[in-house]
Design a protein around this motif. Structure first.
Motif, PDB file in Angstrom:
ATOM      1  N   ILE A 255      31.081  32.505  -1.215  1.00  7.94           N
ATOM      2  CA  ILE A 255      30.607  31.358  -0.454  1.00  7.94           C
ATOM      3  C   ILE A 255      30.335  31.860   0.953  1.00  7.94           C
ATOM      4  CG2 ILE A 255      31.234  29.126   0.507  1.00  7.94           C
ATOM      5  CD1 ILE A 255      32.905  28.611  -1.969  1.00  7.94           C
ATOM      6  N   ASP A 256      29.131  31.662   1.437  1.00 11.46           N
ATOM      7  CA  ASP A 256      28.731  32.207   2.731  1.00 11.46           C
ATOM      8  C   ASP A 256      29.630  31.695   3.846  1.00 11.46           C
ATOM      9  OD1 ASP A 256      26.663  33.504   1.496  1.00 11.46           O
ATOM     10  OD2 ASP A 256      25.158  31.985   1.989  1.00 11.46           O
ATOM     11  N   GLY A 257      30.123  32.632   4.643  1.00 13.90           N
ATOM     12  CA  GLY A 257      30.898  32.289   5.834  1.00 13.90           C
ATOM     13  C   GLY A 257      32.249  31.658   5.559  1.00 13.90           C
ATOM     14  N   LEU A 258      32.801  31.869   4.352  1.00 14.24           N
ATOM     15  CA  LEU A 258      34.063  31.222   3.998  1.00 14.24           C
ATOM     16  C   LEU A 258      35.225  31.736   4.836  1.00 14.24           C
ATOM     17  CD1 LEU A 258      35.785  29.404   2.157  1.00 14.24           C
ATOM     18  CD2 LEU A 258      35.920  31.324   0.554  1.00 14.24           C
ATOM     19  N   LYS A 259      35.983  30.810   5.391  1.00 12.40           N
ATOM     20  CA  LYS A 259      37.214  31.127   6.105  1.00 12.40           C
ATOM     21  C   LYS A 259      38.295  30.159   5.636  1.00 12.40           C
ATOM     22  CE  LYS A 259      34.864  32.666  10.334  1.00 12.40           C
ATOM     23  NZ  LYS A 259      34.701  32.425  11.797  1.00 12.40           N
ATOM     24  N   MET A 260      39.494  30.681   5.358  1.00 14.64           N
ATOM     25  CA  MET A 260      40.637  29.864   4.974  1.00 14.64           C
ATOM     26  C   MET A 260      41.825  30.289   5.819  1.00 14.64           C
ATOM     27  SD  MET A 260      42.457  29.381   1.232  1.00 14.64           S
ATOM     28  CE  MET A 260      43.582  30.786   1.399  1.00 14.64           C
ATOM     29  N   TYR A 261      42.377  29.363   6.590  1.00 12.75           N
ATOM     30  CA  TYR A 261      43.452  29.712   7.519  1.00 12.75           C
ATOM     31  C   TYR A 261      44.259  28.460   7.863  1.00 12.75           C
ATOM     32  CZ  TYR A 261      40.302  27.670  11.003  1.00 12.75           C
ATOM     33  OH  TYR A 261      39.492  26.799  11.696  1.00 12.75           O
ATOM     34  N   PRO A 262      45.482  28.609   8.421  1.00 11.70           N
ATOM     35  CA  PRO A 262      46.270  29.852   8.494  1.00 11.70           C
ATOM     36  C   PRO A 262      46.849  30.184   7.123  1.00 11.70           C
ATOM     37  CG  PRO A 262      47.574  28.016   9.295  1.00 11.70           C
ATOM     38  CD  PRO A 262      46.204  27.461   8.998  1.00 11.70           C
ATOM     39  N   ASN A 263      47.224  31.408   6.954  1.00 17.71           N
ATOM     40  CA  ASN A 263      47.777  31.870   5.685  1.00 17.71           C
ATOM     41  C   ASN A 263      48.750  33.004   5.975  1.00 17.71           C
ATOM     42  OD1 ASN A 263      48.214  32.240   2.971  1.00 17.71           O
ATOM     43  ND2 ASN A 263      46.208  33.119   2.531  1.00 17.71           N
ATOM     44  N   PRO A 264      50.050  32.742   5.907  1.00 24.80           N
ATOM     45  CA  PRO A 264      50.777  31.610   5.315  1.00 24.80           C
ATOM     46  C   PRO A 264      50.647  30.327   6.155  1.00 24.80           C
ATOM     47  CG  PRO A 264      52.173  33.573   5.462  1.00 24.80           C
ATOM     48  CD  PRO A 264      50.975  33.830   6.287  1.00 24.80           C
ATOM     49  N   ILE A 312      47.143  29.926  -5.992  1.00 21.02           N
ATOM     50  CA  ILE A 312      45.762  30.354  -6.061  1.00 21.02           C
ATOM     51  C   ILE A 312      44.879  29.179  -5.662  1.00 21.02           C
ATOM     52  CG2 ILE A 312      43.939  31.328  -7.498  1.00 21.02           C
ATOM     53  CD1 ILE A 312      46.374  33.112  -7.090  1.00 21.02           C
ATOM     54  N   VAL A 313      43.945  29.436  -4.742  1.00 17.38           N
ATOM     55  CA  VAL A 313      43.048  28.400  -4.256  1.00 17.38           C
ATOM     56  C   VAL A 313      41.639  28.667  -4.772  1.00 17.38           C
ATOM     57  CG1 VAL A 313      42.101  27.261  -2.211  1.00 17.38           C
ATOM     58  CG2 VAL A 313      44.449  28.156  -2.172  1.00 17.38           C
ATOM     59  N   LYS A 314      41.059  27.698  -5.450  1.00 18.54           N
ATOM     60  CA  LYS A 314      39.667  27.772  -5.885  1.00 18.54           C
ATOM     61  C   LYS A 314      38.847  26.866  -4.992  1.00 18.54           C
ATOM     62  CE  LYS A 314      36.580  26.760  -9.775  1.00 18.54           C
ATOM     63  NZ  LYS A 314      36.499  26.203 -11.146  1.00 18.54           N
ATOM     64  N   ILE A 315      37.864  27.453  -4.334  1.00 18.15           N
ATOM     65  CA  ILE A 315      37.013  26.722  -3.392  1.00 18.15           C
ATOM     66  C   ILE A 315      35.602  26.689  -3.962  1.00 18.15           C
ATOM     67  CG2 ILE A 315      36.164  26.628  -1.014  1.00 18.15           C
ATOM     68  CD1 ILE A 315      38.627  28.479  -0.343  1.00 18.15           C
ATOM     69  N   THR A 316      35.007  25.498  -4.021  1.00 19.68           N
ATOM     70  CA  THR A 316      33.668  25.337  -4.587  1.00 19.68           C
ATOM     71  C   THR A 316      32.765  24.625  -3.592  1.00 19.68           C
ATOM     72  OG1 THR A 316      34.628  25.168  -6.801  1.00 19.68           O
ATOM     73  CG2 THR A 316      32.355  24.420  -6.535  1.00 19.68           C
ATOM     74  N   GLU A 317      31.550  25.171  -3.437  1.00 23.41           N
ATOM     75  CA  GLU A 317      30.554  24.560  -2.552  1.00 23.41           C
ATOM     76  C   GLU A 317      29.159  24.844  -3.114  1.00 23.41           C
ATOM     77  OE1 GLU A 317      29.805  24.464   2.218  1.00 23.41           O
ATOM     78  OE2 GLU A 317      29.551  26.413   1.237  1.00 23.41           O
ATOM     79  N   LEU A 326      47.090  31.988  -1.597  1.00 22.54           N
ATOM     80  CA  LEU A 326      47.674  31.180  -0.530  1.00 22.54           C
ATOM     81  C   LEU A 326      49.183  31.294  -0.579  1.00 22.54           C
ATOM     82  CD1 LEU A 326      47.553  28.953   1.696  1.00 22.54           C
ATOM     83  CD2 LEU A 326      47.596  27.260  -0.179  1.00 22.54           C
ATOM     84  N   ILE A 327      49.787  31.489   0.563  1.00 25.81           N
ATOM     85  CA  ILE A 327      51.244  31.542   0.667  1.00 25.81           C
ATOM     86  C   ILE A 327      51.709  30.302   1.435  1.00 25.81           C
ATOM     87  CG2 ILE A 327      53.241  32.815   1.552  1.00 25.81           C
ATOM     88  CD1 ILE A 327      51.561  35.358   1.325  1.00 25.81           C
ATOM     89  N   ILE A 328      52.587  29.539   0.792  1.00 21.11           N
ATOM     90  CA  ILE A 328      53.187  28.380   1.464  1.00 21.11           C
ATOM     91  C   ILE A 328      54.580  28.769   1.927  1.00 21.11           C
ATOM     92  CG2 ILE A 328      53.979  26.006   1.189  1.00 21.11           C
ATOM     93  CD1 ILE A 328      50.987  26.225   1.118  1.00 21.11           C
TER      94      ILE A 328
END
Length: 329
Positions: A255-264, A312-317, A326-328
Motif C-alpha cells: 500500500i503506497d506510503g503505508l505507515k503504522m505507529y507507534p509500535n509497540p 498480526i494486522v491486515k490493512i486494506t485500501e 503489532l506488539i501490544i
C-alpha cells in the motif's frame, strides 16, 4: 466472525516464539542463510534452487531447497524458543525423480525431521518423513517414523505418488506419547483432521524439547535419500500456523506510503497511507482469532482493549493489502 488464519505468518525466515517459516527468499548455500551444518564431509552442499514449488492454495514465492542423492551435508534451523509440548512441521515436497531412493521392498530413508537441539551439534531427530520408490515406475511412497531405537519401522501411506507432483505434508509430534502423525495434502485453513498415518515404533525416549527442523542427506547415491526438493518449511506448536494458505511474504503487497505507529503501543494505533482513503483493518491474535475488524477513522484505531502480546494486522485500501506485526504492551 471468520478466523483469519492466513495472517499468522510474519516470521518468514527468523526464529521466534517457537515457530518459523522459510520460503527461501534467497539463493546460495543454506548454511549461509540461517541454517547450520551439523554433519557431513562437505558443508555448503545443500543449496537453494531457483523457483518455488507450486501448490494449489498456497501463494507461490521465493525459491526451494534441493537435496541431492549421494551428498552428505545435514543442516538444521532453530525454531527460536524451544517447543516442549506438541510440535508440528509442514512443507511442500517435490520429487523430481526416483534416483537414489531406497526400493519399495525396504523401509526407505528420511531426509527431514525435527531436532532436539539446534546449531553445530544435533543428536535426537524425532518425527521423520521417509521416502522409498513406489510399486510402479516413477512413483514414490511417503512414510513417518516417530523416533529411533528398537525395531523402528516407518508407517507408509498406501499410495504411489507420481514424481513431479507437489505434495503438502504435515507431521505432528506428541512428546507425551512419543508418537508421530503424518497428514498428506490436508485441507488448508481448516481444523486438524484424522492423520493419514501414525507411528510409535521407535523406542528411544522423546527428547525434552524440540528446537529445530533438520534436513538430511544419507550420502548413498543409489539407496539413500534421493533427490528431493522442499519449499515453505514451517514449524510451530499449533496446527493453524503450519497449515494457513497465505505465507508471510504475501504481506509484501504494498500500500503506497503505508505507515503504522507507534509500535509497540497500548492505546491508539495510527494508520497513514498516501491516499488515506477507505482504509480497513483486521487484527488477529496468535491463536488465529480475529479481535478487531473495523474501518479506520481519522487514521486512528483504538486498541486499548487488547491484552499484551503479538498480533498480526491486515490493512486494506482500494484492493491493496499489507500485513504487519503489532506488539501490544
Amino acid at each position: 466472525m471468520k478466523k483469519i488464519y492466513s495472517l499468522l505468518l510474519i516470521a518468514l525466515t527468523s526464529a521466534s516464539f517457537g515457530q518459523i517459516t522459510d520460503t527461501f527468499l534467497y539463493t546460495g548455500s543454506a548454511n549461509a542463510n540461517g541454517w547450520s551444518t551439523h554433519s557431513g564431509a562437505t558443508p555448503g552442499q545443500i543449496t537453494v534452487a531457483t523457483g518455488s514449488i507450486p501448490y494449489t492454495g498456497i501463494v507461490a514465492q521465493g525459491n526451494k531447497i534441493a537435496l541431492v542423492a549421494g551428498n552428505t551435508e545435514d543442516i538444521n534451523k532453530s525454531c527460536g524458543t524451544a517447543i516442549t509440548t506438541v510440535a508440528y512441521f509442514s512443507t511442500v515436497i517435490n520429487m523430481p525423480n526416483v534416483t537414489g531412493l531406497h526400493p519399495n521392498t525396504a523401509i526407505g530413508d528420511y531426509s527431514i525431521a525435527l531436532g532436539a537441539t539446534a546449531g553445530a551439534s544435533l543428536t535426537a531427530l524425532p518425527a521423520r518423513i521417509y521416502f522409498r520408490t513406489g510399486t510402479v515406475a516413477d512413483t514414490f511412497n511417503i512414510g513417518v517414523l516417530n523416533n529411533s531405537g528398537g525395531t523402528a519401522t516407518p508407517s507408509f501411506v498406501a499410495t504411489d505418488f507420481a514424481i513431479n507432483t507437489p505434495i503438502f505434508v504435515v507431521v505432528k509430534y506428541d512428546r507425551g506419547t512419543n508418537t508421530a502423525s503424518l497428514f498428506v495434502n490436508p485441507a488448508l485453513d481448516s481444523t486438524e483432521p484424522a492423520a493419514t498415518a501414525t507411528n510409535a515404533t521407535g523406542t528411544t525416549a522423546a527428547p525434552a524439547q524440540i528446537a529445530s527442523i533438520a534436513l538430511r542427506q544419507a550420502g548413498n547415491a543409489t539407496t539413500g535419500t534421493g533427490n528431493v526438493e522442499y519449499d515453505d518449511i514451517r514449524i510451530a506448536d499449533n496446527w493453524t500456523y503450519v497449515t494457513t494458505s497465505v505465507l508471510g511474504a504475501a504481506s509484501f503487497s504494498q500500500i503506497d506510503g503505508l505507515k503504522m505507529y507507534p509500535n509497540p503501543t497500548k492505546n491508539n494505533l495510527f494508520i497513514e497511507t498516501a491516499l488515506n482513503s477507505d482504509i480497513n483493518i483486521s487484527i488477529v491474535n496468535m491463536l488465529g482469532k480475529e479481535v478487531v475488524n473495523a474501518k479506520v477513522t481519522n487514521n486512528t484505531v483504538n486498541v486499548s482493549n487488547l491484552t499484551s502480546g503479538i498480533y498480526i494486522v491486515k490493512i486494506t485500501e482500494e484492493g491493496k493489502t499489507s500485513t504487519k506485526k503489532l506488539i501490544i504492551e
